[in-house]
Every structure is written in structure tokens, then in C-alpha cells.
Design a protein around this motif. Structure first.
Motif, short mmCIF file in Angstrom:
data_model
loop_
_atom_site.label_atom_id
_atom_site.label_comp_id
_atom_site.label_asym_id
_atom_site.label_seq_id
_atom_site.Cartn_x
_atom_site.Cartn_y
_atom_site.Cartn_z
N ALA A 56 33.86 31.36 44.15
CA ALA A 56 35.07 32.06 43.71
C ALA A 56 36.29 31.44 44.37
N ARG A 71 40.17 30.41 39.99
CA ARG A 71 39.18 31.05 39.12
C ARG A 71 39.39 32.56 39.08
N ILE A 72 39.72 33.16 40.21
CA ILE A 72 39.96 34.61 40.26
C ILE A 72 41.16 34.97 39.39
N ALA A 106 42.29 33.27 36.84
CA ALA A 106 41.93 33.06 35.44
C ALA A 106 41.12 34.24 34.90
N TRP A 107 40.15 34.71 35.69
CA TRP A 107 39.34 35.85 35.25
C TRP A 107 40.19 37.13 35.15
N LEU A 132 42.10 36.91 31.99
CA LEU A 132 41.21 37.12 30.86
C LEU A 132 40.90 38.60 30.66
N VAL A 133 40.64 39.31 31.77
CA VAL A 133 40.35 40.74 31.70
C VAL A 133 41.57 41.50 31.15
#
Length: 309
Positions: free
Chosen positions: A21, A25-26, A28-29, A32-33
Motif C-alpha cells: 500500500a 495507490r491509497i 487512487a483507491w 475510485l471509491v
């Protein structure tokens, strides 16, 4: 003991690093959420409204939960509630022949999809695998049709259907969309171009002509893109509103999209039946949603396969 350190293949990310992680990346997620929640929120609000009581909905319009929870809106749409029950829950009392409209939408969308996929595949094969004079020029002219707004063809098509006496028939709903479209031809042509010509030449050596090659070799190898095109065209035909409104005003051929608009306009008590309208909209969207759930992975894969060369 001698230990041998085997290096990982070039360009391959180790499993530990792939699952680590990182801040990027965090973020980006998280983005996305947020996008998923924003996309799904209108559907939740429709469900919340559909499960509310129409008589008390206005008193708690900002509530995030259904107001005076009830299944009455769905019962009204499916024709399971009496007039007294509908009006007691804030319904307008308007009749909705939901099953008739659902049958019409399924039939019209299926016929349009079958015609567009079949004739579009034939045209795409002619443009991709056959050599004939002026092929590229004709394909360029065909693609220019993508730049013509569909509204420009509505009036000529309506006059043609009227002169043929086909208004308020299934034929009038289907015929203007039945044959190939530029998008369908372009979509399938891109995939057909990627099929190895050696396979086609081997079939020709065995005595197969163009027709046999198309149905026995090209089509079985292209089920993914063909299925994707069928789903995309089905959804487009399912959501069509303006043309069915022009030529399908009678109840016997009225589609769901038009029926929802008519139901919205039938307000004898002065206030729309918002729970009933949202319930009908959710049920109308259910078939298309199930199709995407069943074939969503194939759509993504096929769009990648048919990329522009």
C-alpha cells in the motif's frame, strides 16, 4: 551449501511489491471509491423514494431512509394494488400496463439488435476481409454518417412511415434502426482486421467461399465482440425515447420509456406519483442491469481486442 539467487524476469513486479500500500495507490483507491459512490447514489435515492409512502414523502424530503416504508409503489406498478390502496399511499390512480410495455420494449430492442448485429457483421466483413474497388472511400463515407445528428433523420423517417401506413406498428419502431449502423460496422471491422489471413486462405483452399468462411470461421472466432456489440445496441434500443414517442403513441405498441413519460404526466391530483415513478424506473432498468452483470467482463475484454489499429 550453495544458494542460487534467481533474478525475477525483467519487467515483472514481485508479489510483495505489487500488494504494498503506497500513498499513490491509497489515493487512487480513495478516488475510485468516491466515484463509485457518486455513480451509485442516484440509484439509491430512486430506491429510497420507491420504498416511501407518497402521502408522507414531502414531509421528510431530506431523509436518507425511506419515509414510512412500504412496498406499495412496486405493487401499483405491477398492477397488484387496487385504486383505493394506490390513492391511500399517495398514488395518482393512473393505470400502468407494465407487462404490456415491458413486452413491447423487449421485443423492439431484440429485433433492432438482431438486425444491426447481423447486417453490421456482414458489412464489416466486406470492408475488412474483401478487396473491391473503392472500398476505403465507401468506408470513409459511411463513417461520416457518425457526425450526422440523429435528430436530422427523424422527420424524413416519420414521413416515410406515415406514407407507408406503418405508424403505431412494431414495424415503424424497428425499421429505421434495423439495418447496419456506422458504429456497428466500425466496431466489428476493427476486430475482423486482427484475424489471421492464413486461416481464411486455408479455408479457401478447402473450397470455402466468402459466405461459408464468414459463418463457419469468422463468426465463431468473433463471438466476444459480437456479443459486446449486441449488448451495446440492445441498451441503446432499450433507452430510445423520441422515436417511439413519435410513431408508437398507442398503448398496444408503447414502450417502457414512453410509458414512464406518460405516467409522469398523468397527475390528476396535481402531484406526481414519485414513488410509483421511481419504482417503475427501477424495474425497467433491471433487465439491462442484469445483462451488464452477466456479460460485463466480456464487454471490457472485447473492447480491448477491437482497439483501433
Amino acid at each position: 551449501m550453495v544458494t542460487v539467487d534467481v533474478a525475477a524476469p525483467a519487467g515483472r513486479i514481485p508479489a510483495r511489491e505489487a500488494g504494498r500500500a503506497t500513498p499513490g495507490r491509497i489515493v487512487a483507491w480513495a478516488c475510485l471509491v468516491v466515484i463509485i459512490l457518486i455513480t451509485l447514489f442516484p440509484f439509491y435515492w430512486m430506491l429510497r423514494t420507491a420504498l416511501s409512502n407518497g402521502t408522507t414523502l414531502a414531509t421528510a424530503g431530506s431523509s436518507w431512509l425511506p419515509v414510512d416504508f412500504t412496498w406499495g409503489a412496486f405493487r401499483r406498478v405491477l398492477g397488484l394494488a387496487t385504486l383505493e390502496e394506490a390513492q391511500a399511499e399517495g398514488g395518482t390512480g393512473s393505470a400502468v400496463d407494465f407487462w404490456v410495455y415491458l413486452r413491447n420494449s423487449v421485443l423492439v430492442a431484440a429485433l433492432i439488435t438482431a438486425g444491426q448485429v447481423f447486417f453490421g457483421a456482414l458489412a464489416a466483413y466486406a470492408f475488412a476481409r474483401m478487396r473491391w474497388p473503392g472500398r476505403d472511400a465507401v468506408f470513409f463515407v459511411l463513417l461520416t454518417a457518425l457526425m450526422v445528428p440523429p435528430i436530422f433523420t427523424q422527420l424524413p423517417n416519420f414521413l416515410l412511415m406515415r406514407d407507408l401506413g406503418l405508424v403505431n406498428t412494431y414495424a415503424a419502431l424497428v425499421l429505421p434502426f434495423f439495418f447496419m449502423t456506422p458504429f456497428a460496422v466500425f466496431f466489428l471491422r476493427q476486430f475482423f482486421l486482427g484475424i489471421s489471413r492464413e486461416i481464411e486462405e486455408a479455408a479457401r483452399l478447402d473450397g470455402a467461399g466468402h459466405v461459408r468462411t464468414f459463418f463457419r470461421i469468422i463468426v465463431p472466432m468473433s463471438w466476444g465482440p459480437i456479443t459486446t456489440l449486441a449488448l451495446l445496441q440492445y441498451v441503446q434500443a432499450w433507452n430510445e425515447y423520441f422515436w417511439p414517442l413519435l410513431v408508437g403513441s398507442e398503448r398496444s405498441v408503447r414502450t417502457l420509456t414512453v410509458a414512464l413519460g406518460v405516467f409522469r404526466a398523468q397527475t390528476p391530483q396535481g402531484n406526481p406519483d414519485w414513488p410509483g415513478l421511481m419504482a417503475a424506473t427501477l424495474i425497467a432498468a433491471l433487465p439491462v442491469l442484469l445483462l451488464f452483470i452477466a456479460f460485463g467482463r466480456r464487454i471490457v475484454d472485447s473492447i480491448g481486442f477491437s482497439g483501433i489499429k
